[in-house]
Design an enzyme around this catalytic site. Structure first.
Site, PDB file in Angstrom:
ATOM      1  N   LYS A  77       0.869  -1.143   0.012  1.00 20.73           N
ATOM      2  CA  LYS A  77      -0.215  -0.036  -0.007  1.00 20.73           C
ATOM      3  C   LYS A  77       0.979   1.243  -0.064  1.00 20.73           C
ATOM      4  O   LYS A  77       1.916   1.167   0.466  1.00 20.73           O
ATOM      5  CB  LYS A  77      -0.734   0.024   1.414  1.00 20.73           C
ATOM      6  CG  LYS A  77      -1.869   0.761   1.162  1.00 20.73           C
ATOM      7  CD  LYS A  77      -3.179   0.150   0.590  1.00 20.73           C
ATOM      8  CE  LYS A  77      -4.312   0.983   0.213  1.00 20.73           C
ATOM      9  NZ  LYS A  77      -5.664   0.187  -0.167  1.00 20.73           N
TER      10      LYS A  77
ATOM     11  N   ASP B 169      -6.814   4.259  -4.655  1.00 21.28           N
ATOM     12  CA  ASP B 169      -7.535   4.228  -3.512  1.00 21.28           C
ATOM     13  C   ASP B 169      -8.180   5.650  -3.134  1.00 21.28           C
ATOM     14  O   ASP B 169      -8.490   6.625  -4.098  1.00 21.28           O
ATOM     15  CB  ASP B 169      -6.677   4.077  -2.382  1.00 21.28           C
ATOM     16  CG  ASP B 169      -7.144   3.519  -0.946  1.00 21.28           C
ATOM     17  OD1 ASP B 169      -7.740   2.078  -0.912  1.00 21.28           O
ATOM     18  OD2 ASP B 169      -7.515   4.146  -0.071  1.00 21.28           O
TER      19      ASP B 169
HETATM   20  N1  GLU Z   1      -7.270   0.514  -3.023  1.00 13.91           N
HETATM   21  C1  GLU Z   1      -8.197  -0.773  -3.062  1.00 13.91           C
HETATM   22  C2  GLU Z   1      -8.297  -1.680  -1.914  1.00 13.91           C
HETATM   23  O1  GLU Z   1      -8.167  -1.382  -1.019  1.00 13.91           O
HETATM   24  C3  GLU Z   1      -7.558  -1.733  -4.563  1.00 13.91           C
HETATM   25  C4  GLU Z   1      -6.229  -1.983  -4.811  1.00 13.91           C
HETATM   26  C5  GLU Z   1      -5.513  -2.565  -6.091  1.00 13.91           C
HETATM   27  O2  GLU Z   1      -6.239  -2.633  -7.044  1.00 13.91           O
HETATM   28  O3  GLU Z   1      -4.600  -2.653  -5.915  1.00 13.91           O
HETATM   29  O4  GLU Z   1      -8.112  -2.977  -2.184  1.00 13.91           O
END
Ligand code: GLU
Length: 455
Positions: free
Chosen positions: A136, A176
């Site tokens: 992340k 996100d």
């Molecule tokens: N931010 C999204 C999540 O919390 C998607 C992450 C992604 O697609 O890599 O899962």
């Protein structure tokens, strides 16, 4: 049929000691402490069953990111003033595949929040059954009120450092909060320019004209509703004709509302960080989307255009009676008190579209109160799962139809639901999706980490 729900087992002594060490090693990171505690609480029986996981110190290793990158992001606003933000990428676990997870641009972002989200992402991604590790990132950059050119300059500066750490086989960021298709475009453009490579698979959530997958944008919201539908089916119920409340009005909320309405649900409220709109006749999704995505305005502006809607500045969305509640805004937005109000008002199911929006007390109340509760790491896994489908399409230079991709998403969500249900049953907590998701996600990662040796 009414399933017998059980609260999460109390954390056992050995795991308590491991958690105390996580807290000691990571001072001042309350969100990360909470996220690790939430998972560790479910793992007592897994360790009893798999002594090799304890021998190999899998839990201690999984709580320590493989790599944490913190960097300076300098940029200039439209008036020429210089700003400095902080960028993060926490590459948490790559046992199952390249690090995968979104970038969040929000003024609240700090290391604790990025680590909490990265930790959750490991198990969420494992639950999808697809070959993706967990990571992340983001920045404390506040995109609110910034012009398009300011957003572009910020994204270019952010990628000027990040490019050396990412790659289609290494680390694949996505969006996100505060990062959507526009930001992914500027980030991808700068990556391409620096590396001189059209490496589509380095980012997901791209525009569908230039390598993005159909359904990726809808996937988190749609997937949350698919998971909710599965939970309801397990108790002989459905979305049809039910009153639904969806917090938030960003990408996840908008698409959750859309899918709930397609399935016959009545969505009577949504919100933003300033207030709540109560629209008893049902949210006009086309209008809401226009206000939020085209005009980039607030839900108060939507309320002004709807004669029957009421705007409640600073209001609490969970006080509006509903059968189905979908927290799709942000972490810790639904407290124990809110959960008690929802239960008293007859709420039968909750599916988390956001990451950990329900507090620990709220989760306990839902579990004890017999509410079907879908935790984010299972219920909102559709977004990242469709990102993995985007990676598949990029690797094969192919693009799939909307219908095919949506059917794949629905199948993945049904599989996650089944896995959680069976795992919860196997470990003595029938109907408890929190325990099911934590254990099933952890076991897949732990098996891979064990197989790959001490790395
Ligand atoms: N931010 C999204 C999540 O919390 C998607 C992450 C992604 O697609 O890599 O899962």
């Amino acid at each position: 049929m009414s399933p017998s729900y059980q609260a999460a087992p109390v954390i056992d002594e050995k795991l308590e000691a491991i958690h105390a060490e996580v807290v000691r090693l990571n001072p001042g990171e309350p969100e990360f402490h909470e996220a690790t505690r939430d998972v560790l609480e479910s793992l007592g029986l897994v360790i009893a069953k798999h002594p090799e996981f304890a021998r190999n110190k899998i839990i201690q290793r999984v709580c320590e990111p493989e790599r944490q990158i913190i960097f300076r992001v300098p940029w200039q606003d439209d008036q020429g003033e210089v700003h400095i933000n902080r960028g993060y990428r926490v590459e948490f676990n790559s046992a199952l595949g390249p690090y995968k997870g979104g970038l969040r641009f929000h003024r609240s972002v700090n290391l604790s929040i990025v680590k909490f989200l990265g930790f959750e992402q490991i198990f969420k991604n494992a639950l999808t059954g697809l070959p993706i590790g967990g990571g992340k990132g983001g920045s404390n950059f506040d995109p609110k009120g910034r012009s398009d050119t300011e957003i572009m300059r910020f994204c270019q500066s952010f990628m000027t450092e990040l490019y050396r750490h990412v790659g289609e086989y290494t680390d694949v960021p996505a969006g996100d909060t505060g990062v959507g298709r526009r930001e992914i475009g500027y980030l991808f453009g700068q990556y391409k320019r620096i590396t001189n490579r059209y490496e589509s698979g380095v980012l997901t959530g791209k525009g569908t004209d230039w390598g993005g997958a159909l359904v990726r944008e809808e996937a988190t919201g749609y997937g949350t509703v698919f998971f909710l539908t599965e939970m309801l089916q397990a108790i002989g119920d459905s979305v049809d004709d039910r009153d639904c409340v969806v917090s938030g009005s960003g990408n996840v909320a908008l698409h959750a509302i859309d899918k709930l309405q397609q399935l016959g649900g009545r969505v009577i409220a949504c919100s933003d960080s300033d207030g709540v709109v109560h629209d008893p006749k049902g949210i006009d999704i086309a209008l809401l989307r226009h206000v939020k995505e085209v005009e980039r305005l607030r839900v108060s502006d939507y309320a002004q255009l709807r004669p029957d809607a009421r705007y409640l500045p600073g209001g609490n969305i969970w006080s509006i009676p509903c059968h189905l509640a979908l927290p799709c805004a942000t972490q810790n937005e639904l407290s124990g008190r809110d959960a008690a109000v929802l239960i008293a008002n007859g709420c039968i199911a909750v599916a988390e579209g956001a990451n950990k929006p329900t507090t620990f007390e709220g989760v306990q109340l839902f579990l004890e109160g017999g509410v079907a509760f879908g935790p984010g790491k299972a219920a909102n896994a559709g977004g990242v799962a469709t990102s993995a489908l985007e990676m598949q399409q990029n690797a094969s230079r192919d693009s799939w139809s909307f219908e095919y991709t949506e059917a794949r998403l629905a199948g993945i969500m049904a599989d996650i639901h089944q896995t959680c249900l069976e795992t919860a049953e196997e470990f003595g907590a029938p109907g408890n999706y929190v325990v099911g998701a934590n254990i099933a996600g952890f076991q897949r990662v732990a098996r891979a980490m064990t197989a790959l040796g001490l790395i």
